[in-house]
Scaffold this active site. Structure first.
Site, PDB file in Angstrom:
ATOM      1  N   GLN A   1     -25.262 -12.476   6.487  1.00 50.85           N
ATOM      2  CA  GLN A   1     -25.857 -11.251   7.019  1.00 50.85           C
ATOM      3  C   GLN A   1     -25.908 -10.171   5.942  1.00 50.85           C
ATOM      4  OE1 GLN A   1     -24.298  -9.835  10.725  1.00 50.85           O
ATOM      5  NE2 GLN A   1     -25.944  -8.365  10.933  1.00 50.85           N
ATOM      6  N   PHE A   2     -27.049 -10.093   5.265  1.00 50.54           N
ATOM      7  CA  PHE A   2     -27.209  -9.123   4.182  1.00 50.54           C
ATOM      8  C   PHE A   2     -27.125  -7.685   4.681  1.00 50.54           C
ATOM      9  CE2 PHE A   2     -31.515  -9.455   5.751  1.00 50.54           C
ATOM     10  CZ  PHE A   2     -32.048  -8.188   5.575  1.00 50.54           C
ATOM     11  N   THR A   3     -27.373  -7.454   5.968  1.00 49.49           N
ATOM     12  CA  THR A   3     -27.366  -6.087   6.493  1.00 49.49           C
ATOM     13  C   THR A   3     -25.973  -5.457   6.490  1.00 49.49           C
ATOM     14  OG1 THR A   3     -27.182  -6.846   8.783  1.00 49.49           O
ATOM     15  CG2 THR A   3     -29.408  -6.499   7.916  1.00 49.49           C
TER      16      THR A   3
END
Length: 150
Positions: A78-80
């Site tokens: 999850q890059f967020t």
């Protein structure tokens, strides 16, 4: 590396309408990788995760690790997690690593975590549009950032 660990009764990830992975009791871990993350971050984080005492003992006290509780792990990229909301209302993701950096680190993290756990870690699919379902047990949610070692 930044992770959000949730103690779960069960968790699953679905991609294109098909269940890719599912676990029963254990941890669902969201992992975000940034440009400056390294193999040392992976090593430190894997050791921290498998020894984190967030599972109840016979007295109902969070005193057992996932190793002692024989739980399972589901890891979701999850890059967020590296969103910056400093300016404006649209998050910026410039701290998140590009795929050429993050994919090898993500794969190594999952592999090393499997070795530390002593069994296969279930995963989502890097970069896919995933639907993640879980039943948070507690709730217990722990955030760890390797840059702060906390």
């Amino acid at each position: 590396m930044r992770v959000v660990i949730q103690r779960v009764s069960h968790a699953s990830v679905t991609i294109d309408g098909h269940c890719k992975s599912a676990i029963q009791k254990g941890m669902m871990i969201l992992v975000g990788i940034e440009e400056t993350d390294s193999w040392e971050d992976i090593d430190w984080l894997c050791k921290k995760i498998v020894n984190l005492r967030i599972f109840d003992d016979e007295n109902g006290v969070m005193n057992k690790s996932i190793l002692e509780d024989e739980g399972n792990i589901l890891v979701i990229s999850q890059f967020t997690l590296h969103a910056s909301t400093k300016k404006g209302n649209r998050p910026s993701y410039i701290k998140a690593a590009k795929p050429e950096i993050s994919i090898p680190l993500y794969e190594q993290f999952c592999n090393d975590l499997s070795c530390a756990l002593g069994k296969e870690v279930k995963t989502g699919e890097f970069g896919a549009d995933m639907k993640v379902e879980l039943l948070n047990d507690g709730p217990v949610t722990i955030c760890i950032d390797t840059k702060n070692k906390e």
